[in-house]
Every structure is written in structure tokens, then in C-alpha cells.
Design a protein around this motif. Structure first.
Motif, PDB file in Angstrom:
ATOM      1  N   TYR A 111       8.512   0.745 -25.785  1.00  0.00           N
ATOM      2  CA  TYR A 111       9.085   1.522 -24.677  1.00  0.00           C
ATOM      3  C   TYR A 111       7.979   2.238 -23.904  1.00  0.00           C
ATOM      4  N   ASP A 112       7.084   2.898 -24.637  1.00  0.00           N
ATOM      5  CA  ASP A 112       5.981   3.606 -23.978  1.00  0.00           C
ATOM      6  C   ASP A 112       5.123   2.644 -23.170  1.00  0.00           C
ATOM      7  N   ARG A 113       4.843   1.481 -23.734  1.00  0.00           N
ATOM      8  CA  ARG A 113       4.045   0.471 -23.018  1.00  0.00           C
ATOM      9  C   ARG A 113       4.783  -0.046 -21.783  1.00  0.00           C
ATOM     10  N   GLU A 114       6.087  -0.213 -21.896  1.00  0.00           N
ATOM     11  CA  GLU A 114       6.884  -0.685 -20.764  1.00  0.00           C
ATOM     12  C   GLU A 114       6.836   0.328 -19.616  1.00  0.00           C
ATOM     13  N   VAL A 115       6.991   1.606 -19.944  1.00  0.00           N
ATOM     14  CA  VAL A 115       6.936   2.660 -18.920  1.00  0.00           C
ATOM     15  C   VAL A 115       5.538   2.700 -18.301  1.00  0.00           C
ATOM     16  N   GLU A 116       4.513   2.612 -19.136  1.00  0.00           N
ATOM     17  CA  GLU A 116       3.136   2.635 -18.656  1.00  0.00           C
ATOM     18  C   GLU A 116       2.856   1.452 -17.725  1.00  0.00           C
ATOM     19  N   ALA A 117       3.303   0.264 -18.107  1.00  0.00           N
ATOM     20  CA  ALA A 117       3.093  -0.929 -17.275  1.00  0.00           C
ATOM     21  C   ALA A 117       3.853  -0.799 -15.952  1.00  0.00           C
ATOM     22  N   HIS A 118       5.076  -0.274 -16.026  1.00  0.00           N
ATOM     23  CA  HIS A 118       5.857  -0.077 -14.802  1.00  0.00           C
ATOM     24  C   HIS A 118       5.139   0.895 -13.863  1.00  0.00           C
ATOM     25  N   ASN A 119       4.628   1.991 -14.425  1.00  0.00           N
ATOM     26  CA  ASN A 119       3.948   2.989 -13.597  1.00  0.00           C
ATOM     27  C   ASN A 119       2.639   2.459 -13.012  1.00  0.00           C
ATOM     28  N   LYS A 120       1.926   1.618 -13.752  1.00  0.00           N
ATOM     29  CA  LYS A 120       0.723   0.989 -13.202  1.00  0.00           C
ATOM     30  C   LYS A 120       1.081   0.101 -12.014  1.00  0.00           C
ATOM     31  N   GLN A 121       2.164  -0.662 -12.163  1.00  0.00           N
ATOM     32  CA  GLN A 121       2.607  -1.531 -11.078  1.00  0.00           C
ATOM     33  C   GLN A 121       3.062  -0.689  -9.883  1.00  0.00           C
ATOM     34  N   ALA A 122       3.766   0.403 -10.143  1.00  0.00           N
ATOM     35  CA  ALA A 122       4.211   1.285  -9.059  1.00  0.00           C
ATOM     36  C   ALA A 122       3.008   1.890  -8.335  1.00  0.00           C
ATOM     37  N   GLN A 123       1.977   2.255  -9.096  1.00  0.00           N
ATOM     38  CA  GLN A 123       0.759   2.806  -8.483  1.00  0.00           C
ATOM     39  C   GLN A 123       0.079   1.760  -7.607  1.00  0.00           C
ATOM     40  N   LYS A 124       0.013   0.520  -8.079  1.00  0.00           N
ATOM     41  CA  LYS A 124      -0.585  -0.553  -7.276  1.00  0.00           C
ATOM     42  C   LYS A 124       0.193  -0.755  -5.982  1.00  0.00           C
ATOM     43  N   LEU A 125       1.516  -0.725  -6.074  1.00  0.00           N
ATOM     44  CA  LEU A 125       2.341  -0.889  -4.876  1.00  0.00           C
ATOM     45  C   LEU A 125       2.128   0.274  -3.908  1.00  0.00           C
ATOM     46  N   LYS A 126       1.995   1.484  -4.453  1.00  0.00           N
ATOM     47  CA  LYS A 126       1.747   2.659  -3.602  1.00  0.00           C
ATOM     48  C   LYS A 126       0.397   2.520  -2.903  1.00  0.00           C
ATOM     49  N   GLU A 127      -0.640   2.137  -3.663  1.00  0.00           N
ATOM     50  CA  GLU A 127      -1.967   1.959  -3.080  1.00  0.00           C
ATOM     51  C   GLU A 127      -1.957   0.852  -2.034  1.00  0.00           C
ATOM     52  N   ARG A 128      -1.220  -0.210  -2.294  1.00  0.00           N
ATOM     53  CA  ARG A 128      -1.114  -1.320  -1.337  1.00  0.00           C
ATOM     54  C   ARG A 128      -0.482  -0.836  -0.034  1.00  0.00           C
ATOM     55  N   THR A 129       0.613  -0.088  -0.151  1.00  0.00           N
ATOM     56  CA  THR A 129       1.303   0.428   1.030  1.00  0.00           C
ATOM     57  C   THR A 129       0.400   1.371   1.816  1.00  0.00           C
ATOM     58  N   GLU A 130      -0.286   2.266   1.116  1.00  0.00           N
ATOM     59  CA  GLU A 130      -1.195   3.204   1.781  1.00  0.00           C
ATOM     60  C   GLU A 130      -2.327   2.453   2.483  1.00  0.00           C
ATOM     61  N   PHE A 131      -2.882   1.427   1.829  1.00  0.00           N
ATOM     62  CA  PHE A 131      -3.958   0.653   2.444  1.00  0.00           C
ATOM     63  C   PHE A 131      -3.462  -0.047   3.703  1.00  0.00           C
ATOM     64  N   ILE A 132      -2.311  -0.686   3.617  1.00  0.00           N
ATOM     65  CA  ILE A 132      -1.775  -1.418   4.771  1.00  0.00           C
ATOM     66  C   ILE A 132      -1.538  -0.462   5.938  1.00  0.00           C
ATOM     67  N   GLU A 133      -0.944   0.695   5.651  1.00  0.00           N
ATOM     68  CA  GLU A 133      -0.677   1.656   6.727  1.00  0.00           C
ATOM     69  C   GLU A 133      -1.961   2.188   7.340  1.00  0.00           C
ATOM     70  N   SER A 134      -2.933   2.557   6.514  1.00  0.00           N
ATOM     71  CA  SER A 134      -4.193   3.095   7.051  1.00  0.00           C
ATOM     72  C   SER A 134      -4.970   2.014   7.804  1.00  0.00           C
ATOM     73  N   GLU A 135      -4.978   0.796   7.281  1.00  0.00           N
ATOM     74  CA  GLU A 135      -5.686  -0.300   7.951  1.00  0.00           C
ATOM     75  C   GLU A 135      -5.002  -0.653   9.266  1.00  0.00           C
ATOM     76  N   PHE A 136      -3.672  -0.601   9.288  1.00  0.00           N
ATOM     77  CA  PHE A 136      -2.937  -0.862  10.529  1.00  0.00           C
ATOM     78  C   PHE A 136      -3.308   0.175  11.589  1.00  0.00           C
TER      79      PHE A 136
END
Length: 174
Positions: A111-136
Motif C-alpha cells: 500500500y505504501d509503495r502504491e501511494v508513493e508510486a502514484h505520488n511520483k507519477q502525479a509529480q511528473k504530471l505536475k512538472e510536465r504541465t508546468e513545463f508546457i505552460e511556461s514553455e508556451f
């Protein structure tokens, strides 16, 4: 009742959700696929490996005296080249209960690993969105600056006579 999270939503470790996850793991383990003897992921079925048929018979006699039942849905004493003999047995409840702390510990870790993996993926998606917006925004500013420079050059050149020298190409002149 399993909660579904959006891929970009950060999760917290919730005691109630963890307890539900562990309970589901305990229920699944009773009828899960067989695990080998001594596995860190025990289930209600265990596969025992032996070197010979007499050893298998002795091992089975010991297990059946303790309440184990032969799993008739699994292949019994398969023999293959350099493959040990194996049989699968269903654990009696008093033995399966000894597995519960290990199953719960493993489920808690999962369970802890699942939450950790989900949060890592959420962080990557957040960073991706921020990069796209700033680059745009950066590229849009570059495009605006270039367009403004071109318009300023057009304004400055309006009404000027254009002189073409001998070295200039005459193909595209006005």
C-alpha cells in the motif's frame, strides 16, 4: 469500497484506506495462487518441492497429519528434466492464521509503495504541465517580440525607395 484517484491528484496515506487494503489482501490470500514453501508472500496454498518420490510421500504424510489437504487442481509430482518434484497442498486454518501477520505486513508495504508510486507519477504530471505552460508562454513571447520587430521594420521602411546594387540578385526585386 476502493477510492479512485485522478492521475495528477496527490494521495495521502490514510489509515482507513490502508486497513481496507490489508483486509482485501488477507481475503485474497486464502484462495490465491500457490506460493513455494517459505515464501515471503504466503497464501492458502503452498507448493512443496522434493527430490524424490519417497521424500514426497514422507513429506505428504507429515503434512496430512497436521491437517493439510492435497490440492487436486494443481499438477501433482510433475517430473521434468532437472525439475524437482512438486506437489501443492492447501493449508489448514491454524497454519494459515500463522501467515496472517506476514500477509498484513506485506500488504502494508505494498500500500505504501502504491501511494508513493502514484505520488511520483502525479509529480511528473505536475512538472510536465508546468513545463508546457511556461514553455508556451516563453515561445508566445518570442513570437510576439519577433512580430513586433517585423512590424517596426515595416513601419520604418514604409515610403523608402529601395535601391538595388549590382551585387544583389535581380530575380526577386520589385
Amino acid at each position: 469500497m476502493t477510492t479512485t484517484y485522478a492521475p495528477d491528484q496527490f494521495r495521502k496515506i490514510l489509515k482507513s484506506e490502508k486497513a481496507e487494503f490489508i483486509q482485501a489482501a488477507l481475503e485474497r490470500a486464502k484462495d490465491a495462487l500457490p506460493q513455494h514453501e517459505g515464501s515471503r508472500n504466503p497464501s492458502g496454498r503452498t507448493t512443496f518441492y522434493v527430490a524424490s518420490i519417497p521424500e514426497a510421500m514422507i513429506r505428504w504424510a507429515e503434512l496430512s497429519a497436521d491437517g493439510w489437504v492435497l490440492d487436486s487442481n494443481s499438477p501433482i509430482l510433475e517430473i521434468g528434466y532437472q525439475i524437482p518434484l512438486a506437489f501443492t497442498a492447501i493449508a489448514p486454518s491454524h497454519v494459515f492464521e500463522t501467515y496472517l501477520p506476514l500477509i498484513a505486513e506485506r500488504a502494508e508495504y505494498d500500500y505504501d509503495r502504491e501511494v508513493e508510486a502514484h505520488n511520483k507519477q502525479a509529480q511528473k504530471l505536475k512538472e510536465r504541465t508546468e513545463f508546457i505552460e511556461s514553455e508556451f508562454i516563453r515561445r508566445e513571447e518570442e513570437r510576439k517580440a519577433k512580430a513586433l520587430a517585423e512590424l517596426a521594420a515595416e513601419f520604418d521602411n514604409r515610403g523608402r525607395a529601395q535601391f538595388i546594387t549590382e551585387s544583389d540578385s535581380q530575380l526577386h526585386s520589385r
